[in-house]
Motif scaffolding. Sequence first.
Motif, short mmCIF file in Angstrom:
data_model
loop_
_atom_site.label_atom_id
_atom_site.label_comp_id
_atom_site.label_asym_id
_atom_site.label_seq_id
_atom_site.Cartn_x
_atom_site.Cartn_y
_atom_site.Cartn_z
N UNK A 25 0.79 -1.23 0.00
CA UNK A 25 0.00 0.00 0.00
C UNK A 25 0.82 1.27 0.00
N UNK A 26 2.10 1.18 0.31
CA UNK A 26 2.98 2.34 0.27
C UNK A 26 3.48 2.57 -1.16
N UNK A 27 4.16 3.68 -1.35
CA UNK A 27 4.70 4.02 -2.67
C UNK A 27 6.21 4.18 -2.59
N UNK A 28 6.89 3.70 -3.62
CA UNK A 28 8.32 3.96 -3.76
C UNK A 28 8.50 5.39 -4.28
N UNK A 179 -6.13 25.26 3.95
CA UNK A 179 -7.01 24.14 3.63
C UNK A 179 -6.20 22.85 3.82
N UNK A 180 -6.60 21.97 4.74
CA UNK A 180 -5.87 20.73 4.93
C UNK A 180 -6.03 19.80 3.74
N UNK A 181 -5.01 19.05 3.45
CA UNK A 181 -5.03 18.06 2.35
C UNK A 181 -4.58 16.72 2.93
N UNK A 182 -5.43 15.72 2.80
CA UNK A 182 -5.13 14.39 3.34
C UNK A 182 -4.13 13.67 2.44
N UNK A 183 -3.07 13.16 3.03
CA UNK A 183 -2.01 12.52 2.26
C UNK A 183 -2.49 11.26 1.54
N UNK A 184 -3.24 10.41 2.25
CA UNK A 184 -3.66 9.13 1.68
C UNK A 184 -4.39 9.26 0.35
N UNK A 213 7.14 17.42 -8.68
CA UNK A 213 6.41 16.78 -7.59
C UNK A 213 5.25 16.02 -8.23
N UNK A 214 5.34 14.70 -8.27
CA UNK A 214 4.33 13.90 -8.94
C UNK A 214 2.98 13.91 -8.22
N UNK A 215 2.94 14.45 -7.01
CA UNK A 215 1.67 14.53 -6.28
C UNK A 215 0.95 15.85 -6.50
N UNK A 216 1.59 16.75 -7.24
CA UNK A 216 1.01 18.08 -7.40
C UNK A 216 -0.34 18.03 -8.10
N UNK A 217 -0.44 17.26 -9.19
CA UNK A 217 -1.69 17.20 -9.93
C UNK A 217 -2.83 16.62 -9.10
N UNK A 218 -2.67 15.44 -8.45
CA UNK A 218 -3.77 14.93 -7.63
C UNK A 218 -4.09 15.82 -6.44
N UNK A 219 -3.08 16.52 -5.90
CA UNK A 219 -3.35 17.42 -4.78
C UNK A 219 -4.19 18.61 -5.23
N UNK A 220 -3.91 19.14 -6.42
CA UNK A 220 -4.69 20.26 -6.95
C UNK A 220 -6.13 19.83 -7.19
N UNK A 221 -6.33 18.59 -7.61
CA UNK A 221 -7.70 18.09 -7.80
C UNK A 221 -8.47 18.11 -6.48
N UNK A 222 -7.77 17.85 -5.38
CA UNK A 222 -8.41 17.89 -4.06
C UNK A 222 -8.52 19.31 -3.51
N UNK A 223 -7.53 20.15 -3.85
CA UNK A 223 -7.46 21.51 -3.32
C UNK A 223 -7.03 22.46 -4.44
N UNK A 224 -7.97 22.97 -5.24
CA UNK A 224 -7.63 23.83 -6.38
C UNK A 224 -6.84 25.08 -6.00
#
Length: 282
Positions: A25-28, A179-184, A213-224
Amino acid sequence: MTAFRETGWAKINLALHVRARRADGYHEIETLFAFVDDGDAIEAEFAETDSLTIRGEFGEGLSAGGDNLVMKTLALLRDRYGADRVPPLAVTLTKKLPVAAGIGGGSADAAAMARLVRRHFLSELGDAALARLVSSLGADIAACVASATCLGVGVGEELSAVPDLRLGGTPVLLVNPRQPVATGPVFAAWDGIDRGPLFTGADMRAQLFGARNDLQRPAIAQCPAIADILLELGALRPWLARMSGSGATCFALFDAAAERDTAAALLAERHPGWWSMAGALR
């Protein structure tokens, strides 16, 4: 009464490449950690029993019980070395950093507690040994122990120095939309595409421009609002602006403190609701 003090330095990810999902369930990942010269404050003093008091702008709603990472760290070190070495402490945590913000608040606080105990009661422990002990509580905690620029691989806990990356003293501005953003959920929304490794070499600063930062796009989807912050920061002409961790905090690096301070003042005027912290990289 003697008071012991330590700082939970804010962590930023100068780059964060997600390489693969693991079966557990973790990511490399491959990430470049850096740390700001400001953060949460921890104070402790001798007491009859352990206790935690949480203060500060971002302390509301946080657990002050045994499930708090600060208290878990204290309990872990006492279990390992005994109550005769690690006495009961009354701990006060002042939260200056927003929570669920991608800047390692909880991990930084745990590492600060570990350093506090080490400094006053377990002085024989080096950073590497201390990091190994507390890393079971969270992947980022190991990097936060030394709070020095380093490369993290695996799930972020396998650390190595990056001596060619000389960024100490670089002016930095952190900005968060409150605005908090959940990591999971952000990691879960990663598209699964390996876009390549984080290279390290002679000119690390130049390579940072090609990193991401490969998490930038999914994070923006959660927090525009993250996209709004990055647009505003980019217009202020830093030499690097990017989201940290899983968001929502973004950072901008400048060549001069005056440029950073001008940028901070302009953002405060335009967006008084945003949180910001001006500092320098450690």
